[in-house]
Design a protein around this motif. Structure first.
Motif, PDB file in Angstrom:
ATOM      1  N   THR A   1       0.834  -1.208   0.000  1.00 47.94           N
ATOM      2  CA  THR A   1       0.000   0.000   0.000  1.00 47.94           C
ATOM      3  C   THR A   1       0.864   1.252   0.000  1.00 47.94           C
ATOM      4  O   THR A   1       0.625   2.189  -0.766  1.00 47.94           O
ATOM      5  N   HIS A   2       1.878   1.257   0.874  1.00 45.47           N
ATOM      6  CA  HIS A   2       2.738   2.435   1.012  1.00 45.47           C
ATOM      7  C   HIS A   2       3.410   2.774  -0.327  1.00 45.47           C
ATOM      8  O   HIS A   2       3.416   3.928  -0.763  1.00 45.47           O
ATOM      9  N   THR A   3       3.925   1.732  -1.006  1.00 44.70           N
ATOM     10  CA  THR A   3       4.585   1.956  -2.296  1.00 44.70           C
ATOM     11  C   THR A   3       3.569   2.433  -3.340  1.00 44.70           C
ATOM     12  O   THR A   3       3.876   3.315  -4.156  1.00 44.70           O
TER      13      THR A   3
ATOM     14  N   LEU B   1       1.037   4.274  -2.767  1.00 43.00           N
ATOM     15  CA  LEU B   1       0.730   5.689  -2.513  1.00 43.00           C
ATOM     16  C   LEU B   1       1.816   6.601  -3.087  1.00 43.00           C
ATOM     17  O   LEU B   1       1.528   7.698  -3.555  1.00 43.00           O
ATOM     18  N   HIS B   2       3.087   6.130  -3.080  1.00 46.81           N
ATOM     19  CA  HIS B   2       4.133   6.905  -3.766  1.00 46.81           C
ATOM     20  C   HIS B   2       3.747   7.069  -5.240  1.00 46.81           C
ATOM     21  O   HIS B   2       3.865   8.160  -5.796  1.00 46.81           O
ATOM     22  N   LEU B   3       3.309   5.973  -5.858  1.00 44.43           N
ATOM     23  CA  LEU B   3       2.961   6.033  -7.281  1.00 44.43           C
ATOM     24  C   LEU B   3       1.711   6.882  -7.520  1.00 44.43           C
ATOM     25  O   LEU B   3       1.596   7.549  -8.546  1.00 44.43           O
TER      26      LEU B   3
ATOM     27  N   THR C   1       8.404   1.637   5.089  1.00 44.85           N
ATOM     28  CA  THR C   1       8.843   0.379   4.471  1.00 44.85           C
ATOM     29  C   THR C   1       8.122   0.195   3.135  1.00 44.85           C
ATOM     30  O   THR C   1       6.936   0.486   3.009  1.00 44.85           O
ATOM     31  N   HIS C   2       8.865  -0.281   2.132  1.00 45.29           N
ATOM     32  CA  HIS C   2       8.352  -0.385   0.762  1.00 45.29           C
ATOM     33  C   HIS C   2       8.681  -1.748   0.186  1.00 45.29           C
ATOM     34  O   HIS C   2       9.629  -2.390   0.638  1.00 45.29           O
ATOM     35  N   VAL C   3       7.961  -2.146  -0.864  1.00 51.47           N
ATOM     36  CA  VAL C   3       8.338  -3.363  -1.590  1.00 51.47           C
ATOM     37  C   VAL C   3       9.523  -3.042  -2.500  1.00 51.47           C
ATOM     38  O   VAL C   3       9.820  -1.874  -2.762  1.00 51.47           O
TER      39      VAL C   3
HETATM   40 ZN    ZN Z   1       7.455   5.854   1.554  1.00 42.35          ZN
END
Ligand code: ZN
Length: 236
Positions: free
Chosen positions: A102-104, A106-108, A203-205
């Motif tokens: 999810t976090h990654t 949201l960056h996109l 934390t990101h994938v």
């Molecule tokens: Zn981030």
């Protein structure tokens, strides 16, 4: 100061650790894989397994007031190990991986919608960003753009810069409501190759393809120019 193992390797699920202090307010370890609440990402849950097999359930993780010590919050009434004891610190991996995806994503989303971000939250397989954006947004268009970015399968990495370099490049900061972690002399930037570069401690994938397909569940008007965009990830 707690050694933050999740920062070098977000995929690490457990570590041998030693108890530094333990009270019902929180358990401090010498090193940990548990991510403490911050930057819109919740604190990890999991367990501390004491030598002999007893398990201390951990319901949340936060930074102590010094911002250097990480506190693992034990479940109410849990029997706490003594300082000096060896434990295996193990996170609830299914939850963490959903938050990393999810976090990654949201960056996109902030790449798909290049407007200032005023807030956000990372959930388990769902999340949201708030944008300062007066123009109406088309849900289908945003979803198409977001999935095209995910499909690029771009590698996600990190770079460190000095506080001064960040001060000299204020355009790097997209999120106005979350101040990047400064004051230690260096700032961590998360780089999605060819797409995004911004200060972030979460934390990101490792590659955007791991996010899987995302849907834009809702675009909500919050005030005159604020738009809240909520995404939901499909199960891989
Ligand atoms: Zn981030």
């Amino acid at each position: 100061m707690t050694e933050a193992l999740f920062r070098e390797d977000a995929y690490r699920r457990e570590s041998p650790s030693r108890i530094v202090s333990a009270d019902p307010r929180g358990v401090a370890l010498d090193r940990t894989v548990f991510y403490p609440r911050g930057g819109g990402q919740p604190g990890d849950r999991g367990e501390l397994v004491v030598e002999g097999g007893a398990s201390v359930p951990i319901v949340d993780t936060i930074y102590d007031a010094d911002r250097k010590t990480i506190l693992h919050i034990p479940a109410e009434g849990a029997l706490l190990p003594s300082p000096g004891a060896s434990v295996v610190a193990r996170i609830d991996w299914d939850t963490r991986l959903k938050r990393m995806r999810t976090h990654t994503a949201l960056h996109l989303l902030s790449v798909a919608l290049p407007y200032p971000v005023t807030g956000g939250a990372v959930g388990e397989g769902e999340g949201r960003l708030d944008f300062d954006c007066g123009a109406p947004l088309d849900r289908g268009e945003v979803e198409k753009k977001l999935n095209a970015l995910i499909a690029l399968d771009a590698p996600v990495g990190e770079r460190w810069i000095s506080d001064e370099e960040l001060d000299a490049n204020p355009a790097l900061i997209k999120t106005m409501s979350v101040k990047p972690p400064m004051g230690t002399g260096k700032v961590r930037l998360v780089a999605i190759e060819g797409l995004d570069l911004q200060p972030c401690g979460g934390t990101h994938v490792a590659r955007t393809g791991e996010i899987g397909r995302a849907t834009v569940a809702q675009i909500e008007k919050k005030g005159r120019i604020n738009r809240r965009v909520r995404i939901v990830l499909c199960d891989p």
